[in-house]
Design an enzyme around this catalytic site. Structure first.
Site, mmCIF file in Angstrom:
data_model
loop_
_atom_site.group_PDB
_atom_site.id
_atom_site.type_symbol
_atom_site.label_atom_id
_atom_site.label_comp_id
_atom_site.label_asym_id
_atom_site.label_seq_id
_atom_site.Cartn_x
_atom_site.Cartn_y
_atom_site.Cartn_z
ATOM 1 N N VAL A 93 0.853 -1.193 0.000
ATOM 2 C CA VAL A 93 0.000 0.000 0.000
ATOM 3 C C VAL A 93 0.889 1.244 0.000
ATOM 4 O O VAL A 93 0.977 1.973 0.990
ATOM 5 C CB VAL A 93 -0.981 0.006 1.202
ATOM 6 C CG1 VAL A 93 -1.982 1.164 1.076
ATOM 7 C CG2 VAL A 93 -1.729 -1.316 1.308
ATOM 8 N N PRO A 94 1.578 1.484 -1.124
ATOM 9 C CA PRO A 94 2.393 2.700 -1.199
ATOM 10 C C PRO A 94 1.478 3.923 -1.173
ATOM 11 O O PRO A 94 0.333 3.854 -1.640
ATOM 12 C CB PRO A 94 3.114 2.562 -2.537
ATOM 13 C CG PRO A 94 2.281 1.642 -3.341
ATOM 14 C CD PRO A 94 1.602 0.721 -2.369
ATOM 15 N N HIS A 95 1.975 5.003 -0.608
ATOM 16 C CA HIS A 95 1.143 6.203 -0.511
ATOM 17 C C HIS A 95 2.014 7.446 -0.456
ATOM 18 O O HIS A 95 3.175 7.385 -0.071
ATOM 19 C CB HIS A 95 0.217 6.134 0.693
ATOM 20 C CG HIS A 95 0.906 5.803 1.969
ATOM 21 N ND1 HIS A 95 1.229 4.514 2.322
ATOM 22 C CD2 HIS A 95 1.354 6.577 2.973
ATOM 23 C CE1 HIS A 95 1.832 4.514 3.496
ATOM 24 N NE2 HIS A 95 1.935 5.758 3.911
ATOM 25 N N ALA A 96 1.404 8.555 -0.868
ATOM 26 C CA ALA A 96 2.131 9.824 -0.877
ATOM 27 C C ALA A 96 1.145 10.974 -0.956
ATOM 28 O O ALA A 96 0.038 10.827 -1.466
ATOM 29 C CB ALA A 96 3.072 9.877 -2.082
#
Length: 155
Positions: free
Chosen positions: A64-67
């Protein structure tokens, strides 16, 4: 907040072929750039910067990459299913094949955290992961993800 509000039919790619975590993040960034009408390098760098703080590989073959992204006005998601699992430095060391990237406006704060929790809860469900791995089309993947938040919208 349901996953329906984070995704649309164009934010799904169920057939991504990559060989590394870096390539997976690049594929997500390129997909997001087209959808959000933003620079892919800016998105990629934001994802990489977040990964430097610790892997977003949450286990069970899921990342769950996030930015936070300047210019976004609402929370947005991108889902990609990798054709072959890759090493992602996950907490359980299981290779990743399901990637749900989450992007937020910089001022999102607690909304971003609630969305991360919602995505994580949905993807922790064994039946959800099994179905995501079995479905053939982007439309079917979208329908499953959109309905996962307990909403009743037709897909």
């Amino acid at each position: 907040m349901s996953l329906y509000g984070l995704l649309d039919r164009h934010s799904i790619n169920g057939h991504v072929s990559v060989n590394s975590k870096r390539q997976a993040l690049q594929a997500v960034a390129e997909h997001a750039a087209k959808l959000f009408k933003m620079d892919a390098d800016v998105i990629f760098n934001a994802l990489v910067d977040r990964e430097k703080q610790g892997s977003t590989g949450v286990g069970l073959g899921v990342a769950v990459p996030h930015a936070a992204l300047e210019g976004l006005t609402q929370m947005r998601g991108i889902f990609v299913r990798l054709e072959s699992p890759i090493d992602y430095d996950s907490i359980d060391h299981v290779p990743v094949d399901l990637v749900f990237a989450l992007f937020a406006p910089p001022e999102a704060g607690s909304e971003h955290l609630r969305a991360l929790a919602k995505v994580s809860r949905a993807l922790r469900q064994k039946s959800m992961r099994e179905q995501l791995r079995a479905l053939d089309t982007n439309d079917a993947l979208y329908a499953l993800l959109a309905d996962s938040g307990g909403n009743t919208h037709a897909a």
